[in-house]
Design an enzyme around this catalytic site. Structure first.
Site, mmCIF file in Angstrom:
data_model
loop_
_atom_site.group_PDB
_atom_site.id
_atom_site.type_symbol
_atom_site.label_atom_id
_atom_site.label_comp_id
_atom_site.label_asym_id
_atom_site.label_seq_id
_atom_site.Cartn_x
_atom_site.Cartn_y
_atom_site.Cartn_z
ATOM 1 N N ASN A 216 0.877 -1.172 0.000
ATOM 2 C CA ASN A 216 0.000 0.000 0.000
ATOM 3 C C ASN A 216 0.916 1.225 0.000
ATOM 4 O O ASN A 216 1.113 1.884 1.016
ATOM 5 C CB ASN A 216 -0.918 -0.008 1.219
ATOM 6 C CG ASN A 216 -1.830 -1.215 1.238
ATOM 7 O OD1 ASN A 216 -2.406 -1.592 0.222
ATOM 8 N ND2 ASN A 216 -1.970 -1.848 2.391
ATOM 9 N N LYS A 294 0.761 -3.293 -6.229
ATOM 10 C CA LYS A 294 -0.580 -3.689 -5.812
ATOM 11 C C LYS A 294 -1.547 -2.706 -6.449
ATOM 12 O O LYS A 294 -1.450 -1.492 -6.198
ATOM 13 C CB LYS A 294 -0.710 -3.668 -4.290
ATOM 14 C CG LYS A 294 -2.123 -3.957 -3.782
ATOM 15 C CD LYS A 294 -2.174 -3.889 -2.250
ATOM 16 C CE LYS A 294 -3.590 -4.137 -1.739
ATOM 17 N NZ LYS A 294 -3.658 -4.093 -0.255
ATOM 18 N N GLU A 298 -8.468 -3.432 -2.480
ATOM 19 C CA GLU A 298 -8.649 -2.823 -1.168
ATOM 20 C C GLU A 298 -8.498 -1.297 -1.231
ATOM 21 O O GLU A 298 -7.893 -0.674 -0.371
ATOM 22 C CB GLU A 298 -7.668 -3.423 -0.162
ATOM 23 C CG GLU A 298 -7.838 -4.915 0.021
ATOM 24 C CD GLU A 298 -6.860 -5.523 0.999
ATOM 25 O OE1 GLU A 298 -7.258 -6.460 1.708
ATOM 26 O OE2 GLU A 298 -5.698 -5.070 1.050
ATOM 27 N N ARG A 331 0.942 -8.046 -8.150
ATOM 28 C CA ARG A 331 0.183 -8.881 -7.215
ATOM 29 C C ARG A 331 -1.170 -9.272 -7.803
ATOM 30 O O ARG A 331 -1.886 -8.439 -8.361
ATOM 31 C CB ARG A 331 -0.029 -8.171 -5.884
ATOM 32 C CG ARG A 331 1.235 -7.976 -5.084
ATOM 33 C CD ARG A 331 0.935 -7.284 -3.778
ATOM 34 N NE ARG A 331 0.770 -8.212 -2.674
ATOM 35 C CZ ARG A 331 -0.137 -8.081 -1.719
ATOM 36 N NH1 ARG A 331 -1.008 -7.108 -1.747
ATOM 37 N NH2 ARG A 331 -0.198 -8.943 -0.734
ATOM 38 N N LYS A 372 -0.959 -15.068 -3.887
ATOM 39 C CA LYS A 372 -1.046 -15.584 -2.520
ATOM 40 C C LYS A 372 -1.346 -17.077 -2.561
ATOM 41 O O LYS A 372 -2.048 -17.546 -3.444
ATOM 42 C CB LYS A 372 -2.135 -14.860 -1.735
ATOM 43 C CG LYS A 372 -1.766 -13.427 -1.381
ATOM 44 C CD LYS A 372 -2.673 -12.854 -0.306
ATOM 45 C CE LYS A 372 -2.237 -11.452 0.067
ATOM 46 N NZ LYS A 372 -2.964 -10.902 1.231
ATOM 47 N N ASP A 377 -6.714 -15.108 1.939
ATOM 48 C CA ASP A 377 -5.746 -14.167 2.503
ATOM 49 C C ASP A 377 -4.997 -14.774 3.682
ATOM 50 O O ASP A 377 -5.302 -14.480 4.832
ATOM 51 C CB ASP A 377 -6.473 -12.898 2.946
ATOM 52 C CG ASP A 377 -5.528 -11.754 3.284
ATOM 53 O OD1 ASP A 377 -4.319 -11.875 3.044
ATOM 54 O OD2 ASP A 377 -6.018 -10.721 3.781
ATOM 55 N N GLU A 399 3.257 -16.138 -2.983
ATOM 56 C CA GLU A 399 3.386 -15.194 -1.879
ATOM 57 C C GLU A 399 3.013 -15.900 -0.575
ATOM 58 O O GLU A 399 1.909 -16.413 -0.431
ATOM 59 C CB GLU A 399 2.490 -13.973 -2.098
ATOM 60 C CG GLU A 399 2.619 -12.927 -1.008
ATOM 61 C CD GLU A 399 1.770 -11.684 -1.276
ATOM 62 O OE1 GLU A 399 1.502 -10.946 -0.313
ATOM 63 O OE2 GLU A 399 1.377 -11.466 -2.447
ATOM 64 N N GLU A 405 -0.122 -12.706 10.199
ATOM 65 C CA GLU A 405 -1.188 -11.727 10.420
ATOM 66 C C GLU A 405 -2.441 -12.347 11.023
ATOM 67 O O GLU A 405 -2.992 -11.838 11.997
ATOM 68 C CB GLU A 405 -1.509 -11.052 9.094
ATOM 69 C CG GLU A 405 -2.662 -10.094 9.108
ATOM 70 C CD GLU A 405 -2.943 -9.534 7.729
ATOM 71 O OE1 GLU A 405 -3.990 -8.897 7.573
ATOM 72 O OE2 GLU A 405 -2.131 -9.750 6.804
ATOM 73 N N GLU A 523 -4.848 -24.267 14.353
ATOM 74 C CA GLU A 523 -5.987 -24.522 13.473
ATOM 75 C C GLU A 523 -7.174 -25.051 14.272
ATOM 76 O O GLU A 523 -8.317 -24.635 14.050
ATOM 77 C CB GLU A 523 -5.610 -25.520 12.384
ATOM 78 C CG GLU A 523 -6.769 -25.841 11.444
ATOM 79 C CD GLU A 523 -6.395 -26.818 10.349
ATOM 80 O OE1 GLU A 523 -7.130 -26.874 9.344
ATOM 81 O OE2 GLU A 523 -5.380 -27.527 10.487
ATOM 82 N N TRP A 554 -16.269 -7.877 2.724
ATOM 83 C CA TRP A 554 -14.891 -8.361 2.602
ATOM 84 C C TRP A 554 -14.801 -9.761 2.025
ATOM 85 O O TRP A 554 -13.735 -10.185 1.591
ATOM 86 C CB TRP A 554 -14.199 -8.291 3.967
ATOM 87 C CG TRP A 554 -13.932 -6.887 4.374
ATOM 88 C CD1 TRP A 554 -14.683 -6.114 5.222
ATOM 89 C CD2 TRP A 554 -12.860 -6.046 3.931
ATOM 90 N NE1 TRP A 554 -14.143 -4.861 5.332
ATOM 91 C CE2 TRP A 554 -13.026 -4.793 4.560
ATOM 92 C CE3 TRP A 554 -11.780 -6.234 3.067
ATOM 93 C CZ2 TRP A 554 -12.142 -3.719 4.344
ATOM 94 C CZ3 TRP A 554 -10.905 -5.173 2.850
ATOM 95 C CH2 TRP A 554 -11.084 -3.935 3.479
#
Length: 837
Positions: A216, A294, A298, A331, A372, A377, A399, A405, A523, A554
């Site tokens: 970003n 990117k 988003e 990306r 990704k 995500d 990726e 995260e 998990e 989202w």
């Protein structure tokens, strides 16, 4: 540089303090150094300049051998001694010594290592390869692998980059280890010592490129002052380690920063602007690796703004960097974050293929589409992205996210190599032929010229680099797998443990057990059966909040209701995502019977009573798995405590703090997820555990003075849905209750909430005896700021062991608020030995 030495002994009673800054490059003395009889007498570095990776290799060999073996070897470039360590490029070696048989086997960045005979040969195809070979040799002797070897080692793929999401102000998006080592107050830092140390770490695991700023991106990175900083400081600091600098770009820079009226990629003025700024950057950084972009994701600007294709945008940058030999990593993380959940066919997981499938073959040769590993995500479990098998005429890279995260943010131990291996070994069966993801991203499967790896790392100024000593196993594993994805997760882990902590067999046993159990445990207590990680996607991505998944744009939906759960991604009834895979794989995912249980809710919407292959219902599996995962997390604490005295106090204490935190937070996860689905489905737990906590005293049911009940939101992140807070932020609160448990010795646990913006103080007493005191200051210790609310992010736990209790005594908690933190308490538990409430 000061090196820290560890006394390596199974029965050790003292070890020297370490702060983790040397990671796996500690070069600690090995116990059996005397058994290495074939160490040559000198080091020959076949280099021309002190900025050369070959020069660095010579210096690293000198330093490492002195630390590991206690021998001081000199370094020069001319020695003809019969017993030498010779390091250099194949070309330099041929000039000095003549041909060697293995030269033709070397690929770019590859190396030949031979420890047979009196001379050690470390020969790289290029200077970077020679440095990699030097690190390989040092790694071997640091692990006491003294047996003679002779082999060629070549990389799996040419691109092996790290992505660092650093912002110009010095903050790091999804960074959990302090501020940036690259930027401060809008500019490139003046002191790049830390950046050079990081480049050394990356080189030791054979990472050859680094993108230093956030995807970003902020266009001010392109200012003259910052371009100068990129070249005269950062690139210069990293170049001796063979790590090439790259940067992320903001697509709208020509308009927002350059003064143009547009950023249309097909406008000649925009094209010329990017060519001009690129020439300026390469004038200062002639070996820059390239750009990362990117776009149209988003809220980020991109070519779709002007009804241009993503290929139009990527190729604009490709044209700019092509004369300089640069690469554009574009990306594939492109999706609309305002999609409508009420449409049963809508699916964020479809976005990458939908956006890119018609562009295959339309990207320039120096464009690599960065994908990704899964369609959503960085979730705890996803299938491999179908885009890997869709793009046949386009170079691709995978990726991965080293900074976890959605997976505990380095406050929970999660060793990621097994997750990555599962994705890399996924066979997508393109054209009914073997098509493993690892072979696609290398360029081998579809005969592409480029390909490789991008790892989101996000190191910071913390001495441990990632904020957690054990999390460094993930960075090490990323480098190892990017070089050779055939390596086994446990073997990589073993190398890392020996290099990081030494040779104590108990240390090896414990860290291996904890690490290999960590991903399955996380998990289990955070989300399973392919439902994704049920974290709060609207806030910090850290704690539990399954309700946040649905009812928003989202697209990380679970579609959970009173009767059923899961995304229907079939072709016949659902979003059609299963059909994005090649036919053989698509057929497997289309049917419930052939879909693996661990991806059932990813591909199918089913009743809670749906039977799994295990015979359990979906809802009972949820209950059981969350209890099992949280129980595993509890075992990590005593396991780690068994290492006290075998690991230096600094690292021992830091890891111990995080394991205690994880054990408590795993219970928050367990209770929140189980309570949410128990309430939603109204289906009881066969074992009557959910909502039944006989060892707890709910805070809201205690006698309160200066405290008041508080309904917590989301409700499932409080036991009994309710906590207590002080009546004002200046009022000391007291909560007390009679102890009705039998007299005996208990572990006394207090669940409370630790908010940002205050550091409340607490004390707990039994009778007239103070059991313990603490401060709500986790924001200073966790490496990230959890929450300003009472919720699943701020919920935490403290335990005081071995408390003697007499039935009828009073337990009292006193809370002193501070700032916005009203000393919140959820419950108190009195736990008999071996019991977890």
């Amino acid at each position: 540089m000061r090196f820290l030495f560890v006394l390596l002994s199974v029965a050790c009673c003292h070890v020297a303090a370490e702060d983790g800054s040397q990671a796996w490059l500690r070069y600690a003395p090995v116990p059996k150094a005397s058994e290495y009889h074939s160490l040559p007498a000198s080091i020959v570095a076949l280099n021309n300049t002190k900025t050369s990776p070959v020069y660095v290799a010579g210096q690293e060999l000198e330093k490492g051998i002195k630390g590991i073996l206690g021998k001081q070897l000199g370094v020069d470039g001319t020695s003809k001694a019969s017993s030498s360590i010779v390091v250099g490029t194949a070309e330099a070696y041929k000039k000095a010594y003549g041909e060697f048989e293995e030269a033709d086997e070397l690929e770019p960045d590859g190396f030949f290592l031979s420890t047979e005979g009196s001379t050690v040969l470390i020969i790289g195809q290029n200077e970077r390869g020679a440095l990699y070979g030097a690190f390989e040799y040092l790694s071997r002797i640091a692990q006491q692998k003294f047996s003679p070897v002779s082999y060629v080692s070549n990389p799996h793929a040419p691109i092996r980059w790290s992505n660092e999401w650093n912002n110009m102000d010095g903050s790091i998006e999804r960074g959990y280890s302090g501020p940036s080592i690259f930027f401060r107050n809008g500019f490139v830092v003046d002191n790049v010592t830390r950046a050079a140390e990081y480049a050394r770490l990356l080189a030791s695991i054979r990472i050859n490129g680094i993108v230093i700023n956030n995807v970003n991106a902020n266009a001010t990175l392109l200012s003259e002052r910052n371009i100068e900083g990129l070249g005269s400081r950062l690139a210069d600091a990293m170049r001796p380690y063979g790590v090439q600098l790259g940067i992320s770009l903001n697509f709208a820079s020509p308009k927002d920063f350059g003064g143009l009226s547009t950023f249309d990629p097909l406008d000649p003025a925009v094209d010329a602007w990017w060519a001009n700024i690129t020439n300026k950057i390469y004038a200062r950084v002639p070996d820059m690796s390239g750009y990362l972009v990117k776009a149209n994701s988003e809220g980020q600007p991109g070519p779709l703004t002007y009804n241009r294709t993503l290929a139009d945008g990527a190729n604009m940058f490709a044209r700019a960097v092509k004369p300089h030999g640069g690469i554009v990593m574009f990306r594939a993380f492109v999706y609309d974050n305002h999609i409508n959940e009420s449409n049963w066919k809508n699916d964020r997981a479809n976005a990458a293929v939908d956006f890119f499938k018609d562009l295959d073959g339309k990207f320039d040769e120096n464009v690599v589409v960065q994908i990704k590993y899964g369609p959503i995500d960085f979730q705890v479990r996803e299938p491999a992205s179908p885009l890997f098998s869709t793009l046949r005429k386009t170079s691709t890279s995978i990726e991965l996210q080293i900074t976890p995260e959605y997976l505990g943010q380095n406050c929970h131990l999660v060793y990621l190599a097994p997750l990555w291996k599962e994705i890399l070994n996924s066979d997508l069966r393109a054209d009914d032929k073997p098509s493993k993801v690892k072979d696609i991203v290398s360029g081998q499967r579809f005969s592409r010229p480029l390909g490789g790896w991008a790892g989101v790392v996000n190191v910071g100024t913390n001495s441990s680099w990632l904020g957690s000593h054990l999390a460094m196993s993930n960075l090490y594993a990323y480098g190892a797998l990017a070089w050779d994805p055939s390596l086994e997760s446990e073997d990589i882990l073993g190398d890392w443990i020996r290099l990081t902590f030494g040779f104590d067999a108990r240390v090896m046993e414990v860290i291996t057990e904890m690490s290999m159990k960590s991903w399955p445990a996380y998990e289990n207590y955070s989300g399973n059966l392919g439902i994704q990680t049920l974290t709060d996607i609207l806030y910090t991505h850290f704690g539990p909040n399954p309700a946040s998944q649905d009812g928003n744009g989202w697209g990380q939906w679970t579609r959970a209701d009173k009767f059923s759960i899961g995304m229907d991604r079939t072709v016949k009834n659902g979003t059609g995502n299963a059909g994005q895979y090649p036919p053989e794989v698509a057929a497997r995912y289309e049917e419930i019977e052939t879909t693996p249980d661990n991806l059932l809710l990813w591909f199918h919407h089913v009743n809670y009573t749906q039977k799994l292959k295990s015979g359990k219902s979906v809802i009972q599996h949820f209950y059981d798995a969350h209890y099992e995962g949280a129980a595993t997390a509890q075992t990590f604490v005593p396991l780690w405590e068994s290492l006290q005295g075998r690991i230096d106090d600094e690292r021992y204490n830091d890891v111990h703090f995080r394991q205690v935190f994880q054990a408590g937070h795993a219970l928050v996860w367990r209770d929140a997820i189980n309570q949410f689905y128990h309430n939603l489905s109204e289906i009881p737990d066969d074992h009557e555990r959910v909502g039944n906590h006989p060892y707890r005293i709910e805070a809201e049911k205690m006698s309160l003075n200066g405290y008041k009940p508080y309904k917590v939101s989301p409700f499932h992140t409080a036991s009994g849905y309710t906590a207590i807070v002080t009546t004002t932020n200046a009022t000391v609160g007291t909560a007390s209750a009679n102890i009705t448990f039998a007299s005996g010795t208990y572990d006394l646990a207090v669940n409370y909430y630790d908010l940002i913006g205050g550091k409340a103080q607490y004390s707990v007493s039994v009778g007239n005896r103070t059991v313990g005191t603490w401060t709500g200051d986790l924001e200073d210790k966790l490496g990230h700021a959890p929450s300003i609310y009472l919720d699943g992010h701020s919920a935490t736990r403290i335990t005081f062991r071995g408390v003697k209790v007499a039935k009828g005594e009073t337990v009292t908690i006193v809370g002193r608020p501070n700032g916005i933190e009203p000393a919140p308490i959820d419950y108190v538990s009195f736990l008999p030995s071996g019991i977890v409430d």
